[in-house]
Design a protein around this motif. Structure first.
Motif, PDB file in Angstrom:
ATOM      1  N   UNK A 198      16.855   4.371 -24.043  1.00 24.72           N
ATOM      2  CA  UNK A 198      17.289   4.966 -25.499  1.00 24.72           C
ATOM      3  C   UNK A 198      16.902   4.221 -26.661  1.00 24.72           C
ATOM      4  N   UNK A 199      17.017   2.958 -26.635  1.00 22.68           N
ATOM      5  CA  UNK A 199      16.697   2.224 -27.689  1.00 22.68           C
ATOM      6  C   UNK A 199      15.325   1.760 -27.726  1.00 22.68           C
ATOM      7  N   UNK A 200      14.582   1.966 -26.845  1.00 23.72           N
ATOM      8  CA  UNK A 200      12.989   1.569 -26.666  1.00 23.72           C
ATOM      9  C   UNK A 200      12.927   0.013 -26.944  1.00 23.72           C
ATOM     10  N   UNK A 201      13.892  -0.679 -26.711  1.00 22.16           N
ATOM     11  CA  UNK A 201      13.769  -2.102 -26.954  1.00 22.16           C
ATOM     12  C   UNK A 201      12.974  -3.009 -26.245  1.00 22.16           C
ATOM     13  N   UNK A 202      12.752  -2.474 -24.733  1.00 23.29           N
ATOM     14  CA  UNK A 202      11.881  -3.147 -23.843  1.00 23.29           C
ATOM     15  C   UNK A 202      10.215  -3.015 -24.502  1.00 23.29           C
ATOM     16  N   UNK A 203       9.985  -1.847 -24.940  1.00 22.13           N
ATOM     17  CA  UNK A 203       8.624  -1.414 -25.503  1.00 22.13           C
ATOM     18  C   UNK A 203       8.340  -2.419 -26.681  1.00 22.13           C
ATOM     19  N   UNK A 204       9.529  -2.587 -27.562  1.00 22.72           N
ATOM     20  CA  UNK A 204       9.299  -3.396 -28.758  1.00 22.72           C
ATOM     21  C   UNK A 204       9.071  -4.783 -28.145  1.00 22.72           C
ATOM     22  N   UNK A 260      14.278   9.218 -47.506  1.00 22.42           N
ATOM     23  CA  UNK A 260      14.044  10.066 -46.442  1.00 22.42           C
ATOM     24  C   UNK A 260      13.203   9.296 -45.448  1.00 22.42           C
ATOM     25  N   UNK A 261      13.863   9.200 -44.227  1.00 17.45           N
ATOM     26  CA  UNK A 261      13.045   8.776 -43.227  1.00 17.45           C
ATOM     27  C   UNK A 261      11.669  10.068 -42.822  1.00 17.45           C
ATOM     28  N   UNK A 262      10.744   9.595 -42.247  1.00 17.26           N
ATOM     29  CA  UNK A 262       9.636  10.389 -41.956  1.00 17.26           C
ATOM     30  C   UNK A 262      10.077  11.499 -40.927  1.00 17.26           C
ATOM     31  N   UNK A 263      10.956  11.036 -39.868  1.00 17.54           N
ATOM     32  CA  UNK A 263      11.455  11.712 -38.864  1.00 17.54           C
ATOM     33  C   UNK A 263      12.217  13.119 -39.406  1.00 17.54           C
ATOM     34  N   UNK A 282      19.982   5.337 -33.877  1.00 18.27           N
ATOM     35  CA  UNK A 282      19.485   6.198 -34.944  1.00 18.27           C
ATOM     36  C   UNK A 282      17.626   5.801 -34.375  1.00 18.27           C
ATOM     37  N   UNK A 283      16.943   6.758 -34.510  1.00 19.96           N
ATOM     38  CA  UNK A 283      15.534   6.448 -34.114  1.00 19.96           C
ATOM     39  C   UNK A 283      15.279   6.371 -32.834  1.00 19.96           C
ATOM     40  N   UNK A 284      16.315   6.679 -31.915  1.00 20.50           N
ATOM     41  CA  UNK A 284      16.142   6.502 -30.363  1.00 20.50           C
ATOM     42  C   UNK A 284      15.285   7.537 -29.668  1.00 20.50           C
ATOM     43  N   UNK A 285      15.109   7.182 -28.456  1.00 18.12           N
ATOM     44  CA  UNK A 285      14.246   8.131 -27.634  1.00 18.12           C
ATOM     45  C   UNK A 285      15.351   9.004 -26.815  1.00 18.12           C
ATOM     46  N   UNK A 286      15.085  10.289 -26.599  1.00 11.29           N
ATOM     47  CA  UNK A 286      15.863  11.147 -25.827  1.00 11.29           C
ATOM     48  C   UNK A 286      15.975  10.989 -24.340  1.00 11.29           C
ATOM     49  N   UNK A 287      14.922   9.832 -23.750  1.00 11.33           N
ATOM     50  CA  UNK A 287      15.061   9.371 -22.502  1.00 11.33           C
ATOM     51  C   UNK A 287      16.323   8.854 -22.294  1.00 11.33           C
ATOM     52  N   UNK A 322      19.482   9.395 -31.501  1.00  8.65           N
ATOM     53  CA  UNK A 322      19.256  10.481 -32.818  1.00  8.65           C
ATOM     54  C   UNK A 322      17.589  10.057 -33.018  1.00  8.65           C
ATOM     55  N   UNK A 323      16.766  10.890 -32.634  1.00  6.30           N
ATOM     56  CA  UNK A 323      15.449  10.685 -33.019  1.00  6.30           C
ATOM     57  C   UNK A 323      15.025  11.105 -34.375  1.00  6.30           C
ATOM     58  N   UNK A 324      15.947  11.521 -35.109  1.00  4.44           N
ATOM     59  CA  UNK A 324      15.582  12.132 -36.362  1.00  4.44           C
ATOM     60  C   UNK A 324      15.866  11.073 -37.575  1.00  4.44           C
TER      61      UNK A 324
END
Length: 347
Positions: free
Chosen positions: A118-124, A280-283, A314-319, A324-326
């Motif tokens: 959900x956080x995509x921390x490993x990708x980062x 406003x964030x791009x998402x 915030x900004x997380x992945x739906x996986x 909240x991806x927005x």
């Protein structure tokens, strides 16, 4: 919000006012489980569970994070306060390098794989080159796998889960040759509350803290005060000294009141005036960011108020669950904040 949930939460409020804390906890658990009967409350009032779950559209958690180059290994740590398993992400090319370490504390009902997804921390971590440690709470310690931030024996240095998690951090830092000057801790919800506790209790260990949808140190001592703080904010709490801290909180969070995020930031800043940014964030979501510096101009805190967001990363992945991806990317912004602290210390 359905009628069953409203009925059970009203019942929990009545039971709390009447002093029946075990009954109130059972009603809360039933509400958060969608009306299903909860497991029996433990006889010891010190192990009452206070789940902190989002009550909006559910996202099914994954059992495993999506494959990422590098290693995602399983380990276990045992200390005087008990044993916990963990998962550790090691990026490619880590051997022989003194990399930063980010400790990530999941929220209630989550696990390391789900939180990583959900956080995509490993990708980062793969892209930027750092280690990520995901301690795993057990259902024996808490039926909903919440970190026990609200219990008096898990809020201080040298005791309970703070001592266990600090010991795990030290062991992983030593075993994998991480840079002890660049160790950070972050968490979501109950994990965010525990991250704040760790930062306050072990400032020599954690250079900076990230609190997402969490609560400030000292906001509760038992189930009644936990319920009150989650619903209304931690009123009357004594100020707690904190390392540099970045806070994310949705202003539509109905699980942990947004006032808690402001109170976490207040522990870091004293009376200084913030630098204010509204954008406003791009998402899609608008946000307000307040940046605080100390008398020497050093970064002390950032508070991100994400407008329209609930109890989700915030900004997380739906996986992963509770994302909240927005919104603006909490993972990227926390890492930026963390590594600024490291640059200051290393310089």
């Amino acid at each position: 919000m359905n009628s069953t949930f409203q009925r059970l939460m009203a019942q929990a409020t009545q039971l709390t006012r009447a002093g029946d804390l075990r009954g109130a906890t059972a009603a809360i658990q039933a509400a958060l489980a969608g009306g299903a009967a909860p497991p029996p409350a433990p006889a010891d009032a010190d192990v009452i569970d206070v789940p902190a779950r989002e009550l909006v559209e559910p996202v099914a958690p994954l059992n495993r994070a999506a494959p990422v180059a590098g290693e995602f290994i399983t380990g276990s740590y045992t200390g005087a306060a008990g044993t916990r398993d963990y998962k550790l992400y090691v990026p490619p090319g880590a051997h022989g390098r003194r990399l930063p370490l980010v400790v990530m504390l999941h929220g209630c009902t989550q696990n390391p794989d789900d939180f990583a997804a959900g956080t995509r921390m490993n990708e980062a971590a793969r892209e930027q080159g750092f280690l990520v440690l995901y301690p795993a709470q057990t259902q024996q310690a808490n039926p909903s796998r919440c970190w026990n931030w609200f219990k008096h024996n898990h809020q201080r240095r040298g005791r309970g889960e703070p001592e266990l998690l600090a010991g795990m951090t030290r062991e992983v830092t030593a075993r994998h040759g991480a840079d002890h000057r660049r160790v950070y801790v972050a968490g979501l919800s109950a994990g965010g509350a525990m991250a704040a506790i760790l930062g306050a209790a072990y400032p020599e260990l954690y250079a900076a803290v990230g609190v997402h949808s969490g609560l400030p140190v000292g906001s509760a001592r038992d189930v009644k005060t936990a319920f009150d703080a989650m619903k209304n904010g931690a009123a009357g709490k004594a100020r707690t000294a904190m390392p540099p801290t970045i806070v994310f909180h949705g202003d539509r969070d109905t699980t942990v009141h947004p006032l808690n995020g402001k109170q976490v930031a207040a522990d870091c800043i004293g009376a200084c005036e913030p630098q204010l940014e509204r954008a406003r964030h791009a998402n899609g979501r608008h946000y307000t960011r307040r940046t605080y510096r100390d008398a020497n101009g050093r970064l002390a805190a950032e508070h991100w108020e994400v407008h329209g967001a609930g109890h989700a990363w915030s900004g997380g992945s739906a996986r992963g669950s509770y994302t909240d991806g927005q919104g603006p990317d909490a993972t990227a912004e926390m890492l930026r904040f963390f590594f600024l602290q490291a640059q200051r210390e290393a310089g």
